[in-house]
Design an enzyme around this catalytic site. Sequence first.
Site, short mmCIF file in Angstrom:
data_model
loop_
_atom_site.label_atom_id
_atom_site.label_comp_id
_atom_site.label_asym_id
_atom_site.label_seq_id
_atom_site.Cartn_x
_atom_site.Cartn_y
_atom_site.Cartn_z
N SER A 44 0.92 -1.40 0.18
CA SER A 44 -0.03 -0.04 0.16
C SER A 44 0.83 1.24 -0.04
O SER A 44 0.49 2.12 -0.44
CB SER A 44 -0.95 0.03 1.12
OG SER A 44 -0.73 -0.94 2.17
N TYR A 45 2.12 1.17 0.57
CA TYR A 45 2.90 2.41 0.39
C TYR A 45 4.39 2.17 0.13
O TYR A 45 5.15 2.81 0.57
CB TYR A 45 2.68 3.15 1.83
CG TYR A 45 2.77 2.34 3.00
CD1 TYR A 45 4.07 2.06 3.75
CD2 TYR A 45 1.56 2.11 3.97
CE1 TYR A 45 4.01 1.41 4.66
CE2 TYR A 45 1.51 1.38 4.91
CZ TYR A 45 2.86 0.95 5.52
OH TYR A 45 3.04 0.32 6.85
N LYS A 63 12.82 -2.54 -0.13
CA LYS A 63 11.55 -2.14 -0.11
C LYS A 63 11.54 -0.48 -0.13
O LYS A 63 12.16 0.13 0.81
CB LYS A 63 10.95 -2.31 1.43
CG LYS A 63 9.67 -1.97 1.64
CD LYS A 63 8.87 -2.99 2.79
CE LYS A 63 7.62 -2.34 3.11
NZ LYS A 63 7.01 -3.47 3.69
N SER A 132 16.22 -11.03 0.34
CA SER A 132 15.54 -11.43 -0.85
C SER A 132 14.90 -12.87 -0.82
O SER A 132 15.75 -13.62 -0.50
CB SER A 132 16.58 -11.24 -2.04
OG SER A 132 15.65 -11.90 -3.26
N CYS A 133 13.88 -12.93 -0.90
CA CYS A 133 12.94 -14.13 -0.87
C CYS A 133 12.56 -14.60 -2.40
O CYS A 133 11.49 -14.12 -2.73
CB CYS A 133 11.78 -14.23 0.05
SG CYS A 133 12.00 -13.95 1.63
N GLU A 137 5.55 -15.54 -2.91
CA GLU A 137 4.71 -15.68 -1.86
C GLU A 137 4.08 -17.09 -1.79
O GLU A 137 4.00 -17.78 -2.86
CB GLU A 137 3.65 -14.81 -2.23
CG GLU A 137 3.82 -13.30 -2.02
CD GLU A 137 2.76 -12.47 -2.33
OE1 GLU A 137 1.70 -12.95 -2.55
OE2 GLU A 137 2.99 -11.30 -2.59
N ASP A 176 -0.86 -9.77 10.70
CA ASP A 176 -1.38 -9.94 9.32
C ASP A 176 -0.59 -11.15 8.71
O ASP A 176 -0.33 -11.09 7.87
CB ASP A 176 -0.98 -8.49 8.67
CG ASP A 176 -1.85 -8.41 7.43
OD1 ASP A 176 -2.87 -9.02 7.21
OD2 ASP A 176 -1.44 -7.56 6.66
N GLU A 180 -0.19 -14.48 1.63
CA GLU A 180 0.60 -13.38 1.06
C GLU A 180 1.92 -12.71 1.81
O GLU A 180 2.67 -12.20 1.11
CB GLU A 180 -0.20 -12.06 0.82
CG GLU A 180 -1.45 -12.27 -0.08
CD GLU A 180 -2.64 -12.93 0.28
OE1 GLU A 180 -2.53 -13.54 1.32
OE2 GLU A 180 -3.85 -12.54 -0.26
N ASP A 194 6.11 -8.41 6.28
CA ASP A 194 5.37 -7.46 6.44
C ASP A 194 4.89 -7.25 7.63
O ASP A 194 4.09 -7.71 8.64
CB ASP A 194 3.96 -7.77 5.68
CG ASP A 194 3.19 -6.54 5.59
OD1 ASP A 194 3.69 -5.47 5.88
OD2 ASP A 194 2.25 -6.54 4.97
#
Length: 337
Positions: A44-45, A63, A132-133, A137, A176, A180, A194
């Site tokens: 989202s940001y 990021k 880094s993944c 997801e 959360d 994902e 996240d």
Amino acid sequence: NKDNSSNTGASNNVQRSKSFAFRAPQENFSIQDFELGKIYGVGSYSKVVRAKKKDTGMVYALKIMDKKFITKENKTAYVKLERIVLDQLEHPGVVRLYFTFQDTFSLCSSFNLLHCLTLFSLIYCEDMALESCEGGELFDQITRKGRLSEDEARFYAAEVVDSLEYIHNMGLIHRDIKPENLLLTTDGHIKIADFGSVKPMQNSQITVLPNASSDDKACTFVGTAAYVPPEVLNSSPATFGNDLWALGCTLYQMLSGTSPFKDASEWLIFQRIIARDIRFPNYFSEEARDLIDRLLDLDPSKRPGAGPDGYATLKMHPFFRGIDWSSLRAQTPPKLA
Ligand code: ATP
């Protein structure tokens, strides 16, 4: 469908410290020190981009924060809290933060026009260099395969349990957990990502700077609609049980391909959650059904992992029979689709 109705909100409280040294330093790098690759995803940001450091050849997931948007939407406290928390976490099942840097340069000189246009809005950025993944997801794995086998789900769920145990022991609620936010390494191990909704509890091991705290009151709920526990919809205070409910939803999704409370609108989803309207497909094993049923207990304190014996009840559940908890990261994960 991918549920992107994430509504982040971080929290106040906990230990405060005036002098604070970051483990992941703020470096004096610019975006031009990196060779940028594909965009891993868009939040989202922020945008997350594969980036190779030109001098060392090290690959990171950058990021890249939309600083303007963050300021406009009053999200600065959440972003700071995510950085502070990630900085203090060290576990093979949690995405690692290596360093941060402030970048005010345009990318255009070293990059092609298409990437330039895509990233143009991110000229003013406060960025994080994350581990880094490359496997993407877990959500995409589930989508590609339709659904996972019980052996595959068992392994992934065990890695999530192992990481959640660490996060909860640090006094943090993630808030959360969903497919994902479970990322896969190149060799197929799971990392929780996240931490934009994280909440430190009063007894947290994490040091939170005074200006990194934020206020929950402005938010109706924190997390993602399909994975929100009923008590959060009733405005109860956050507990570790919140993440265990989301784990139950995630395990259900691994085994069936969809979340248990799927519906046409957020409002309908919430009605189903409050009514605990769960239907188990008949191909779920008795053990899987029982574990999910217990994780989705309406009483957060009754969920396995939330009781007085900590994670023992959860790890000893028959669904996890055969899991060697001490060597999870040395085991061969399921093959990526
Ligand atoms: P929101 O901020 O709205 O909750 P989000 O979690 O998707 O969304 P980001 O953390 O910015 O936001 O991540 C965007 C996407 O980038 C993720 O969905 C994920 O697919 C990808 N991503 C994030 N971190 C990494 C990483 N370390 N390695 C590889 N891909 C990543």
